[in-house]
Design a protein around this motif. Structure first.
Motif, mmCIF file in Angstrom:
data_model
loop_
_atom_site.group_PDB
_atom_site.id
_atom_site.type_symbol
_atom_site.label_atom_id
_atom_site.label_comp_id
_atom_site.label_asym_id
_atom_site.label_seq_id
_atom_site.Cartn_x
_atom_site.Cartn_y
_atom_site.Cartn_z
ATOM 1 N N PRO A 139 0.799 -1.231 0.000
ATOM 2 C CA PRO A 139 0.000 0.000 0.000
ATOM 3 C C PRO A 139 0.828 1.275 0.000
ATOM 4 O O PRO A 139 0.370 2.298 -0.482
ATOM 5 N N ALA A 140 2.051 1.215 0.543
ATOM 6 C CA ALA A 140 2.853 2.445 0.610
ATOM 7 C C ALA A 140 3.714 2.566 -0.640
ATOM 8 O O ALA A 140 4.102 1.559 -1.233
ATOM 9 N N TRP A 141 4.046 3.773 -1.006
ATOM 10 C CA TRP A 141 4.916 3.967 -2.172
ATOM 11 C C TRP A 141 6.247 3.311 -1.951
ATOM 12 O O TRP A 141 6.753 3.318 -0.812
ATOM 13 N N PRO A 142 6.937 2.723 -2.903
ATOM 14 C CA PRO A 142 6.654 2.696 -4.324
ATOM 15 C C PRO A 142 5.701 1.605 -4.779
ATOM 16 O O PRO A 142 5.670 1.288 -5.964
ATOM 17 N N ARG A 143 4.954 1.037 -3.908
ATOM 18 C CA ARG A 143 3.868 0.118 -4.277
ATOM 19 C C ARG A 143 4.370 -0.986 -5.203
ATOM 20 O O ARG A 143 3.856 -1.194 -6.296
ATOM 21 N N LEU A 144 5.384 -1.710 -4.725
ATOM 22 C CA LEU A 144 5.931 -2.780 -5.547
ATOM 23 C C LEU A 144 4.965 -3.958 -5.587
ATOM 24 O O LEU A 144 4.318 -4.296 -4.596
ATOM 25 N N LEU A 145 4.909 -4.583 -6.753
ATOM 26 C CA LEU A 145 4.081 -5.774 -6.911
ATOM 27 C C LEU A 145 4.860 -6.975 -6.393
ATOM 28 O O LEU A 145 6.001 -7.179 -6.767
ATOM 29 N N HIS A 146 4.241 -7.779 -5.531
ATOM 30 C CA HIS A 146 4.976 -8.919 -4.965
ATOM 31 C C HIS A 146 4.200 -10.204 -5.194
ATOM 32 O O HIS A 146 2.983 -10.196 -5.397
ATOM 33 N N ALA A 226 13.590 7.149 -4.061
ATOM 34 C CA ALA A 226 13.596 7.099 -2.599
ATOM 35 C C ALA A 226 12.707 8.229 -2.120
ATOM 36 O O ALA A 226 12.460 9.191 -2.841
ATOM 37 N N TYR A 227 12.243 8.102 -0.896
ATOM 38 C CA TYR A 227 11.290 9.093 -0.396
ATOM 39 C C TYR A 227 11.857 9.802 0.818
ATOM 40 O O TYR A 227 12.530 9.205 1.657
ATOM 41 N N ARG A 228 11.541 11.086 0.905
ATOM 42 C CA ARG A 228 12.194 11.912 1.917
ATOM 43 C C ARG A 228 11.330 12.176 3.132
ATOM 44 O O ARG A 228 11.720 12.916 4.020
ATOM 45 N N THR A 229 10.112 11.606 3.176
ATOM 46 C CA THR A 229 9.323 11.726 4.394
ATOM 47 C C THR A 229 8.654 10.384 4.663
ATOM 48 O O THR A 229 8.593 9.522 3.792
ATOM 49 N N ALA A 230 8.110 10.258 5.859
ATOM 50 C CA ALA A 230 7.545 8.967 6.258
ATOM 51 C C ALA A 230 6.249 8.670 5.505
ATOM 52 O O ALA A 230 5.990 7.534 5.146
ATOM 53 N N SER A 231 5.396 9.684 5.278
ATOM 54 C CA SER A 231 4.204 9.461 4.455
ATOM 55 C C SER A 231 4.319 10.387 3.257
ATOM 56 O O SER A 231 3.870 11.534 3.285
ATOM 57 N N PRO A 232 4.952 9.902 2.220
ATOM 58 C CA PRO A 232 5.359 10.825 1.155
ATOM 59 C C PRO A 232 4.214 11.243 0.251
ATOM 60 O O PRO A 232 3.252 10.523 0.056
ATOM 61 N N VAL A 233 4.339 12.450 -0.286
ATOM 62 C CA VAL A 233 3.495 12.899 -1.379
ATOM 63 C C VAL A 233 4.388 12.980 -2.613
ATOM 64 O O VAL A 233 5.568 12.703 -2.558
ATOM 65 N N PHE A 234 3.787 13.378 -3.717
ATOM 66 C CA PHE A 234 4.469 13.338 -5.004
ATOM 67 C C PHE A 234 5.795 14.087 -4.983
ATOM 68 O O PHE A 234 6.783 13.663 -5.574
ATOM 69 N N GLU A 235 5.830 15.217 -4.283
ATOM 70 C CA GLU A 235 7.026 16.048 -4.316
ATOM 71 C C GLU A 235 8.129 15.537 -3.411
ATOM 72 O O GLU A 235 9.231 16.072 -3.430
ATOM 73 N N ASP A 236 7.837 14.519 -2.575
ATOM 74 C CA ASP A 236 8.862 14.034 -1.657
ATOM 75 C C ASP A 236 9.733 12.955 -2.279
ATOM 76 O O ASP A 236 10.581 12.400 -1.602
ATOM 77 N N SER A 237 9.520 12.630 -3.527
ATOM 78 C CA SER A 237 10.322 11.564 -4.120
ATOM 79 C C SER A 237 11.620 12.157 -4.640
ATOM 80 O O SER A 237 11.674 13.305 -5.078
ATOM 81 N N THR A 238 12.659 11.350 -4.564
ATOM 82 C CA THR A 238 13.954 11.782 -5.071
ATOM 83 C C THR A 238 14.531 10.618 -5.855
ATOM 84 O O THR A 238 14.429 9.467 -5.459
ATOM 85 N N TYR A 291 15.305 12.312 6.657
ATOM 86 C CA TYR A 291 14.622 11.014 6.536
ATOM 87 C C TYR A 291 14.837 10.505 5.126
ATOM 88 O O TYR A 291 14.825 11.258 4.170
ATOM 89 N N LEU A 292 15.045 9.203 5.002
ATOM 90 C CA LEU A 292 15.225 8.618 3.671
ATOM 91 C C LEU A 292 14.693 7.203 3.720
ATOM 92 O O LEU A 292 14.988 6.468 4.673
ATOM 93 N N ASP B 78 7.244 25.331 -2.222
ATOM 94 C CA ASP B 78 6.858 24.131 -1.468
ATOM 95 C C ASP B 78 5.409 23.743 -1.740
ATOM 96 O O ASP B 78 4.600 23.589 -0.842
ATOM 97 N N LEU B 79 5.085 23.605 -3.036
ATOM 98 C CA LEU B 79 3.714 23.275 -3.407
ATOM 99 C C LEU B 79 3.636 21.825 -3.842
ATOM 100 O O LEU B 79 4.636 21.204 -4.150
ATOM 101 N N ASN B 80 2.414 21.295 -3.911
ATOM 102 C CA ASN B 80 2.234 20.074 -4.683
ATOM 103 C C ASN B 80 1.551 20.435 -6.002
ATOM 104 O O ASN B 80 1.201 21.583 -6.242
ATOM 105 N N THR B 81 1.397 19.419 -6.855
ATOM 106 C CA THR B 81 0.968 19.738 -8.217
ATOM 107 C C THR B 81 -0.439 20.314 -8.252
ATOM 108 O O THR B 81 -0.739 21.174 -9.079
ATOM 109 N N SER B 82 -1.339 19.846 -7.352
ATOM 110 C CA SER B 82 -2.699 20.402 -7.358
ATOM 111 C C SER B 82 -2.656 21.889 -7.073
ATOM 112 O O SER B 82 -3.331 22.685 -7.734
ATOM 113 N N MET B 83 -1.856 22.291 -6.076
ATOM 114 C CA MET B 83 -1.805 23.718 -5.738
ATOM 115 C C MET B 83 -1.196 24.495 -6.897
ATOM 116 O O MET B 83 -1.618 25.608 -7.210
ATOM 117 N N PHE B 84 -0.196 23.884 -7.559
ATOM 118 C CA PHE B 84 0.432 24.566 -8.680
ATOM 119 C C PHE B 84 -0.582 24.815 -9.789
ATOM 120 O O PHE B 84 -0.626 25.889 -10.382
#
Lengths: 350, 476
Positions: A139-146, A226-238, A291-292, B78-84
């Motif tokens: 359920p959590a990103w990157p949502r790998l298929l297993h 990789a993700y930079r927060t514990a519950s990542p959103v789209f912008e937290d990916s690196t 966080y990583l 520090d936005l996400n895409t919806s806000m953008f």
């Protein structure tokens, strides 16, 4: 999970020479360590997962993370970091690990192993392990298929004090294979990024027979993110980068390797390593969030492949089918009407 | 713009070194104004045309600023895409209402222009006022080209400006972003200056030439909306569903090309602007072709199918995206040339303003909503799902085109006529109108002759029948 409990039960402190050696060499798989309160404890160095109802489990290759690198990233382009920008690495052998039994969850088949270095007071490194009984998706990103033949390893760095203002981390993945197998690193492009938005690649470290690419015997599969927060959103990916697979090395004389493969380690086996670095120039540094997290799928057989979700297929079928259907039906109706209208009411005179 | 009178007001202004009595009547003055300052000379009108074109440049330059700087805005603020994407949505919300009111305000208080889409309405008014006649097509085409040129220039240089400012300031951050956007809005100030100059020139020409105000007939009446035919509603649906699959995609396109096709940021910006670059020269050419050949609905169907193919190429393959974006540019121009004139074919002239204003309004409403939806979809489901969503919108437009084709065919409408047939029909209707006009004239004359006799005349006739002596010279 069964083998962990078996090892636990066979721990003995008394070195009785008359007792037959147990099937598991505890000294290699466990070692002495100190808890945070200074008490001596026997901490595990290896988690071996036993697959339920497998008749024979033959380990072809063996994956381990032995070192965590930290480096200072001053580069403005995507070239490699200079050799002098690497700090002394954290070796996982020197970490103090917490008690695994407290985080072991038998129903969900997960466990979390966290440890810290002596120099770190608050930061820690965690490995979250999940085993599966059937096909599914995390359920959590990157949502790998297993599949039932795989298990997921999640590597988390949390709160570790960085040693510079622009630090990034890298992880070394070591793979030991027998001499007639080799570890090959592959990157596939995929058009489907439904489950990991904006990631169009899948990277794999597969173990195959030498000189043939099929069948794949075992694999380590990950998405280069990789993700930079514990519950990542789209912008937290690196994005992650990994080095090409190194040429075959003589296997390291780690206690674990000796425990698994025994004396035939030097003759029958070779090692190769892949370094995975988290973050590229232009992305925020580790210092930004502290966080990583990065996930990897390990398993037997061929790695699972993603396919389109039913929603996408449904939308395309409906979207393309309806105009075609309308054209057909409308065209037929117009033709019928035209034919009907051509009935002459009167016969022509001439 | 189906019918256009040949207005003699300004066209024959070229040969007026001496006063020409048939054309403009201006106060005869002893000193001649120099060619570029004389409102009736071609050179002056070219000067006005230049200002008119740059009027739109600044507005479209700034409209696409978010697209060119998406990564920087998202990181620095520090936005996400919806806000953008709400940056785009908030452009459209006021325009939903203002398009409606814009025409009304124009008629009432001529000279007040508000907002970006009302700017288009204002530009149209100026264009009709100065260039009524055969030059109008060319002027509209040039205005569209200049607007798209503004967008293209924006795409390609804003990133460079940001990097230069970052070098000056020292680090990325909201200061750098702020300075970059301020430089961008300098073009808006430039447009403002153009507008003021245009307003002054217009007032001056009004005084010198004593000309009538050019009316585009855009008196907006809200009650006319209920009179629209089903063909018109289908045209509205096509317009909305098509444009929501183009503009938000260009807004989010740069990062898509960087992530999926591994382009560098400069390459990604260049390919994102290809749609506008192609539409600038292609619009006049394709418009000319559609004028010659006719059959508008077939062209609209071609454009929609091509756009669908382009989106599916981008979604499901790794083929070179230059192909898909070029197809998108061509089909976007083709649709603009073929769709907007269809409104004039189905709507009577006195409702044309309402129809166009309504079309702009709902287009902006659709853009506002879909911009937000696109941002949300991207944040949670990724680019493939976003492309599938856009393809679904284009499929909706395709369904509407197919339905429009059959509705038009079955009702015997004239949307899909070839140009020759349409010319013939126009001739027939012209001769019919002429005949009707003549008949009316005859009736009027007959009626005038059938004037009732006065009392004096009646008495004279009666008496002459009797043979009596009559008296002439009565007062009729």
């Amino acid at each position: 999970m069964g083998s962990v409990c078996r090892e636990d039960a066979s721990l003995r402190y008394d070195a009785d020479p008359h007792n037959p050696p147990s099937e598991v060499r505890s000294d290699a798989l466990f070692r002495e360590g100190l808890t945070q309160s200074g008490q001596t404890t026997y901490t595990p160095r290896l988690i071996a997962l036993d697959l339920k109802e497998a008749s024979t489990v033959s380990v072809y290759s063996w994956c381990n993370s032995a070192t965590i690198w930290e480096y200072r990233d001053n580069s403005t382009d995507q070239s490699q970091a200079a050799a002098d920008s690497y700090f002394p690495p954290y070796s996982l052998e020197e970490f103090t690990w917490e008690d695994l039994n407290r985080t072991l969850n038998h129903s969900a088949l997960t466990a979390q192993l966290c440890g810290r270095n002596q120099s770190q007071h608050r930061g820690r490194v965690c490995f979250q392990i999940s085993a599966f009984e059937s096909w599914g998706r995390d359920p959590a990103w990157p949502r790998l298929l297993h599949s039932a033949n795989s298990s997921q390893l999640r590597f988390v760095i949390e709160g570790v004090m960085p040693r510079s203002n622009c630090s990034r981390f890298a992880l070394e993945l070591l793979s030991i294979d027998s001499r007639d197998h080799e570890a090959r690193e592959e990157t596939h492009r995929s058009i489907d990024d439904e489950y990991t938005p904006s990631i169009f690649q899948v990277s794999q470290l597969v173990s195959v027979h030498v000189n043939s690419s099929a069948p794949v015997l075992s694999y380590a599969q990950w998405k280069p993110v990789a993700y930079r927060t514990a519950s990542p959103v789209f912008e937290d990916s690196t994005p992650c980068r990994h080095s090409p697979s190194s040429p075959p090395l003589p296997p390291p004389r780690l206690g674990l390797a000796l425990a698994f493969f025994g004396g035939a380690l030097d003759q029958g086996y070779r090692a190769s390593a892949v370094n995975i670095s988290f973050g590229i120039p232009g992305e925020p540094f580790y210092n930004a969030t502290g966080y990583l997290s990065w996930s990897c799928l390990l398993g037997l057989g061929s790695p699972p492949e993603d396919s389109f979700s039913p929603l996408v297929l449904g939308i395309m079928v409906v979207g393309l089918g309806t105009p075609a259907l309308l054209l057909l039906v409308g065209g037929a109706y117009v033709c019928v009407r035209r034919l009907g209208r051509q009935q002459p009411g009167y016969a022509p005179i001439n | 713009m189906a019918e256009r009178e040949e207005c003699t007001g300004l066209l024959e202004g070229e040969d007026d070194s001496e006063s020409s009595p048939s054309s403009s009547k201006y106060c005869s003055s002893e000193k001649q104004l120099p060619a570029c300052c004389d409102p009736s000379r071609l050179l002056h009108r070219i000067v006005v045309l230049i200002f008119m074109c740059f009027l739109g440049f600044g507005s479209y330059f700034c409209y696409d600023n978010p697209a060119a700087l998406q990564t920087q805005i998202v990181q620095d603020m520090d936005l996400n895409t919806s806000m953008f994407m709400q940056l785009y949505a908030w452009y459209s919300w006021p325009n939903v209402v203002l398009c409606f009111l814009g025409g009304f305000l124009l008629d009432r208080v001529f000279g007040i222009r508000t907002g970006g889409e009302s700017l288009a309405v204002a530009q149209n008014t100026y264009a009709v006022s100065w260039f009524k006649g055969k030059e109008l097509n060319l002027v509209f085409g040039l205005q569209l080209s200049m607007a798209r040129l503004g967008s293209t220039v924006n795409m390609n240089i804003m990133g460079w400006i940001y990097s230069s400012v970052k070098g000056l300031v020292g680090s990325p951050g909201h200061t750098t972003l702020g300075i970059t956007l301020l430089i961008g809005c300098a073009t808006c100030i430039f447009s403002l200056i153009c507008a003021l100059v245009l307003g002054y020139l217009d007032k001056r020409a009004e005084k010198i030439l004593n000309k009538e105000q050019g009316e585009t007939g855009e008196v907006i009446k809200l009650t006319d909306v209920k009179d629209f035919s089903i063909s018109l509603w289908l045209i509205f649906i096509i317009c909305v569903c098509y444009y929501v699959a183009v503009f938000p995609f260009i807004g989010l396109g740069q990062v898509f090309f960087i992530e999926k096709f591994n382009f560098s940021p400069e390459q990604a910006r260049a390919i994102n602007s290809v749609v506008y670059i192609i539409s600038a020269p292609a619009s006049p050419v394709l418009g000319f072709m559609v004028d010659r050949i006719g059959k508008n609905i077939i062209w609209v169907m071609c454009a929609v199918v091509t756009t669908l193919a382009a989106h599916m190429m981008l979604a499901f393959t790794f083929w070179n995206p230059w192909i898909a974006m070029s197809l998108l540019g061509i089909s976007y121009s083709l649709l603009a040339c073929a769709l907007w004139p269809m409104v004039a074919f189905v709507v009577p002239e006195h409702q044309l303003g309402t129809a166009y204003g309504f079309m702009q309004s709902i287009q902006n409403l659709g853009l506002a909503l879909i911009s937000i939806a696109a941002g949300y979809i991207l944040d949670n489901h990724g680019y493939l799902f976003l492309e599938v969503f856009f393809s679904a919108c284009v499929c909706l437009a395709l369904i509407a085109v197919v339905m429009l084709y059959f509705v038009d065919l079955l009702r015997g409408g004239d949307l899909n006529l070839s140009a020759k047939k349409r010319g013939q029909l126009q001739q027939i209707s012209d001769t019919e109108a002429e005949q009707r006009e003549r008949l009316l004239q005859q009736n009027r004359e007959d009626l005038a002759r059938l004037r009732p006799m006065s009392a004096f005349g009646l008495r004279n006739r009666y008496l002459s029948r009797l043979g009596a002596q009559v008296q002439y010279g009565g007062n009729d």
